[in-house]
Structure formats: C-alpha cells, structure tokens
Design an enzyme around this catalytic site. Sequence first.
Site, PDB file in Angstrom:
ATOM      1  N   ASP A 216       3.502  -3.135  -7.742  1.00 29.94           N
ATOM      2  CA  ASP A 216       2.630  -3.826  -6.498  1.00 29.94           C
ATOM      3  C   ASP A 216       3.762  -4.722  -5.918  1.00 29.94           C
ATOM      4  O   ASP A 216       4.924  -5.287  -6.645  1.00 29.94           O
ATOM      5  CB  ASP A 216       1.320  -4.609  -6.791  1.00 29.94           C
ATOM      6  CG  ASP A 216       0.670  -4.584  -5.604  1.00 29.94           C
ATOM      7  OD1 ASP A 216       1.260  -4.380  -4.294  1.00 29.94           O
ATOM      8  OD2 ASP A 216      -0.442  -4.902  -5.483  1.00 29.94           O
TER       9      ASP A 216
HETATM   10  C1  BGC Z   1      -1.084  -4.777  -2.043  1.00 31.82           C
HETATM   11  C2  BGC Z   1      -0.917  -3.357  -2.068  1.00 31.82           C
HETATM   12  C3  BGC Z   1       0.227  -2.787  -1.128  1.00 31.82           C
HETATM   13  C4  BGC Z   1       1.402  -3.637  -1.044  1.00 31.82           C
HETATM   14  C5  BGC Z   1       2.344  -3.331   0.083  1.00 31.82           C
HETATM   15  C6  BGC Z   1       0.242  -5.587  -1.876  1.00 31.82           C
HETATM   16  O1  BGC Z   1       0.045  -6.928  -1.668  1.00 31.82           O
HETATM   17  O2  BGC Z   1      -1.741  -5.540  -3.198  1.00 31.82           O
HETATM   18  O3  BGC Z   1      -1.979  -2.658  -2.315  1.00 31.82           O
HETATM   19  O4  BGC Z   1       0.322  -1.370  -1.256  1.00 31.82           O
HETATM   20  O5  BGC Z   1       1.165  -5.042  -0.975  1.00 31.82           O
HETATM   21  O6  BGC Z   1       1.741  -3.465   1.316  1.00 31.82           O
END
Ligand code: BGC
Length: 749
Positions: free
Chosen positions: A229
């Site tokens: 993530d």
């Molecule tokens: C989120 C993800 C997301 C990623 C990219 C993170 O903060 O938890 O779900 O895909 O950011 O935007």
Amino acid sequence: MSVNALLTQLTLQEKASLTSGAEFWYTVGVDRLGIRPIMVSDGPHGLRAQPTGGDHVGLSGSVPATCFPPAATVASSWDPSLLYEVGRAIGQEARAINLSVVLGPGVNIKRSPLCGRNFEYLSEDPYLAGELGVGIVDGIQSKGVGTSLKHFAANNQETDRLRVSAEVTERALREIYLPAFEKIVTTSQPWTVMCSYNKINGVSSSENHWLLTDVLRDEWGFEGLVMSDWGAVYDRVAAAAAGLDLEMPPALPYSPDAIVAAVTDGSLPEEVLDDRVRAVLRLAEQGAPILDLDESYDADVHHALARRVAGESAVLLTNDGLLPIAPGTKVAVIGEFARTPRYQGAGSSQVNPTKVVSPLDALSEVFDTTFAAAYTIDSYEVDDALVTEAVDVAKDADTVVMLIGLPGPEESEGFDRTHMNLPANQLRALAAVAEANPRVAVVLVNGSSVLLGDVTPHASALLEAWLGGQAGGGAIADIVSGAVNPSGRLAETLPHRLEDSSSYLNFPGAWQKVLYGEDVFVGYRGYDASHIDVAFPFGYGLSYTSFETSDLEVVTRGSVATNDLAASVSVTVTNTGAVSGRHVVQVYVSDPVASVARPPRELKGFTKVALDAGASTRVSIDLDQRAFSFWLETLGRWVVESGDFVVAVGDNSRDLPLTRTITVDAPPVAAPLTEWSTYQEWLADEQGRALLDEAAAAGQPDLRSYGDLVEVIGNFPLMSLATFAGMAPDHDTVLSMAATWAERHGAGR
Ligand code: BGC
C-alpha cells in the site's frame, strides 16, 4: 526476451531499483532492455488516474471516469455477475487511458460499523465478499487489465492504520479475514495483491513472511506480484525477504540503496531479490500491451450500467405499500441530498465522474415534483425556516420522497467514525415532514451503516440506496416509480445500537494495538451467538413482489476421509406476487455441537434468480468441504468433526424456514499424543490405551484400575501424574510411551 533471460542482463542496481516504483503511479523501466514502465491507479469503483503525478488521498484532480457505486453498494446486489459487468466496464476505461493495473478491489471485512472505509468494502461476511470479489476481478482482468487485491490483510480500521497491530487469532484470520482473499486468489489469480499498512500480531504486513509467502504463495498458489500500500514499507530489506515485490510509491534513494547494500553484505540473498524482480518483470510484461492501445469507451453506456447497478443494489427495508409510486403523481422531493447528491466516499477511491445526475432531476423526469431542502449538509443545526418550508411543501403533495443520509465528512479513508447516528437536523426535519404528511418514502444515502430507530417510525417506506455512484439519482427514481423492482439484500447487519456490535469493546484499540477479542464472531455471527435483536438482519431486503421457497433437498457426496465432502442444496423458488422480480436464495450451515465455539450459522452459498410473476424455478447450490469446516489452531488446519450439521435455506440470516439435518462421518480429530497429553487424551486414543496397558503389564502402576477417578485426574498430563510416585507410570516410562507413540505414528520426535 524471457523473464529469466532479462534477469541475467540486469545489474544489481537495476534489480534493486525495479523493486521500487519510479514515481507515484509508475513502475521502473529499463530502456536498454525494452522494459517499459507501466501505470497503476485507484480503484476500486471507477478510475482515479493521475497520469501526470498525484497523491494518494484524492486531493488532486484525476482523469474523468465513470463513478460506479462503491463496494458497500454493489455488494448489496448479491450478484457477482453484475460486479463482473462493472469490472469489464472499468477494464475498458483503463484500456482507454493505457492503465495497466487497477488498484482494487478492497475486500477487507467490516469488523466494526465504524471503520471509515466501510463504504469501500464489501461485507461483514467473508464468503459473500469472496464471491463478489471474484466477479469484479474477473471482469477487469477479462479486459487484459490487472487488479490489485487489497488491503492484505486485517486492515479493518483507519485509526492509526500505519502502526496498529491487529491482535488476532489464526482461527479468526483463517475463517473471517483471509477467506475472501483466498477465494479470489485461488479462483482468479489477480495480477497483484496489495499488502496493508497495519501489523498482524506485531508484524507489519509488508514484512510478514507467513502472510506474503507461506500463505499467499505457498498455500494458495498466488502467481502474481505483491505491492505495498502507498507508504506501507517500513524496512525495504525485511519486506523483500518476506515476499514484498514492489514498493509503492518508491522511497528514493533509500530503498534501492538498502537493497544493494543488503545483497552486497549478504544479509539479503540475491536469489531472494531475483524472485522479487521476476515478479516485477512479469507484471511489466503483462501490462505492456495496454501501453500501445488507442481505445475509448462509451461514457453514456457506462453511465447507464452504473444506474442499473445502483438500482439492483438498493435495499428496500420497509414498505407499507407506499412504494412504488405511480409515475405522474404529485411528489414532494425533500432533503438537500436530493439536490446535492452524495454518491461516493472520500479518499483514494474518489472518482472524478463523467457526469452526475441528482435524485431531484431524475425524480422530476417521472413525477410532478416540488422541492424543499429541509436541512443543510454543511451544518447539523436545525434550520427552522427550512423545516417550515419543507412541511409546507409536504402538505401540498400526495406523497413525499425524503432523502437523508451521511454528510461527506462523516465517512472517509483516513479516520474512523465514532458513532452511527444520522445528523440531528435531518431527523428533526423528517419528523416534522412526516407529521405534516405521513405518506413519506425515506431514501437513505450513506456508505456506512446508520442507526434507524428514529427513522422507521416516520417512514411509510424505507429504501437504503447507499452511495449510488454518479447515476444513483436515476436508480432512486427507477425504484420509487417501480421501473425497477428492488432486489438488494443487506451485506451487513443493521443493529439497533452500536454497543450491540461484537467489536464494540475492542474498537479501535489504543497504543498501536487492537484486540480482535470477538474472534470469529464478527457481524451476524456475533449478533446471532449473543441472541441480540437487530434492526435489519444480514441478508435482508424486500421486493415489490413476494417469493416462496420450498422443497429443500440436500444431497451429500464424497467424504471427509477422502477430503472431498460436498453437498448439493436444491430448492424451488416461486414468484408468488404480481410483478417480476429477483430473489436471493441464501444457504447457511450450522454445526450445533463442536469442540470449539462456532457461530450459530454461516453463509455458505447463495444465488440470485430472476422470475416473472407466477414463475417457478429449481435452483441448486453446491457446498464444498470448507462449508462444514473450522480452523483448528492446535493442528494448524481445517477440520470437519463428525456429527450433525444443519443446512438452512431462506430469505435472510434470521428467516430460514427450510432446514435439513445431515450427519457427517469424519475421522476423529486429535492432537498427537505427547508426554504432556492428558490421561483422558491418552485414554481416548487406541494406541494410547494400548501403551498404558503395556506399561501396566511391565509393572508400572495401572492408572486404569482407578475407574471413576478418571473424572478427577483425567485432565492431568501423564508427566504431571508421574510426579505422584507409585500412582502412575514414572517419568521415564511416560517419556518412552510418548516416544513409542510417535514412532508408531511415523511422527518422529
Ligand atoms: C490506500 C490504497 C490506495 C493507495 C493509492 C492508500 O492510502 O490505502 O487503497 O490504493 O493509497 O492511492
């Protein structure tokens, strides 16, 4: 060039840099070898692509895309084929912007109604989440576009999400928090899996070898790439060793430098790095064809799909006959949300829609409408003037359609809710409007569940429309007018009180720890086990027609001994009403007597059928051995115990009129005997009894001569009994009995 051939051409520095991204949304390319950077973007209910750089919480703009209804909404359709269609549409939009991997779906379990991202997640039930997730992943990937199954794993809250450790038993992980991931990985092979920010039992997901390698790859056979993530890597070298292939976004220059240093000093074997690089190269290869496409999509067709999906996902909670309302009727449309729609949640999933149709505009196309705002959504203060105006408008109409719901700031990525209440100003306005004209159909717009105790008394009909996506306004008009017969079913329980939810005492934890104290008793499993009355149960939803389910037949085949126990569950469903509609047949399994506490019932199968008025069909749902199993921590595996199981079929988790009891024969389940096994455990085992007899024959005290005393001393391990000299076999004998037992079972010691 093959992946392995490419690998031999790469320098250590190049390999290291490939395992972090190039920038926010791109992987690293290596020009001289023709390895091209590919783009990845959110996800999950529409694209949030920022091809020229961006942010991960939706602050900056993104390319316009169809905003389909978020996961909480589409999950209520209980229709994987519908999610497949949405997936295909999202896949096509990805192709149109040369996007290789969509960052979704999110299949985390709704452990608490308060999780800030519940609007982005599918269900409180792992089986339902898994089946629906397969639909969306297969849909996107059928277009040659990748997905990223997230957030792996146990990311069930936003509070302190980067540091918090989910303190959770392996059983709860295996039965509740992992199965949706497992189902999707084993069925659909998502191109990528995204690890979560949090820790699980003290180990960050990005550094969790058990999670990323033992379970995901070795047990489930995952063939794709694991990415982090955004910002979930805390120690790049430990993450690489655990199985994390790609760090996003890249921590430059630290991460590649750290990898190079670790390989150089031998603390990270180069073969491990090679495994990580292979995954990145394979992904680059899979994603490359997208880069050269010159395609488009029909935004109107996708908008129409978004409307259909929202219509099939809304859940009719109550209806005293007010709905549907005949087109042309004089309808007072009340509530600021009718004019200023809320249709998605905030954070990284926020889509910049191609267009938005408000409920007011859509309802005005079908009815003779008037409008009053009744409340503001940027303040929770009652505005008397607005209420008075709404009352006047309500009095003047045949029927009222009133929209209430959660204002945007109430639910977002990044933080959790602290309560489940609707704003007081909206409830006050509803009460006043209903007093002026009791013919009120209330339409709810919210992504997380809300308490409805102050709503139902004022509603002649209550429709949970969730967050409907950009075409949600049209879907509301479709249902209110009867053009669409509601067929949504709750994918999460709606409780009477927040305090009734099983995670209440342990959410969201403190000091970087959250105890999953309710264990497997999540969602309806908890309410059912504690016999708690709920407002609307899991699986619930009404229709404008009625259905009857009859003639349940359960046929089993295979056996636990051969690891292929299965059952076919068939019923006849009849549309006994006057209009065509869709019905969800739900199958639950109970194991009333088990060696561990099991939920009173668990969803193990479902299917949605469309039937014209008066029509009947026979449906059959297959259950596999897992449907009867639980995770036995002591043995570290799935187990089915002999005995009776109840297969129950009906309309929702609390309305299961058809049941059949089946008797399952299974090999006895027991832990290997050791010197620390109890006397009772030795007695329960055939070899154990034989060894006790052998010891007695050889002159050791005969425990079995004590007869009834077994009740009293039975829970003593043999080693402890040995301490009572003269009464039980001595220590050496016990040790040798245990060794013999292990030898005879080929277990070794
Ligand atoms: C989120 C993800 C997301 C990623 C990219 C993170 O903060 O938890 O779900 O895909 O950011 O935007």
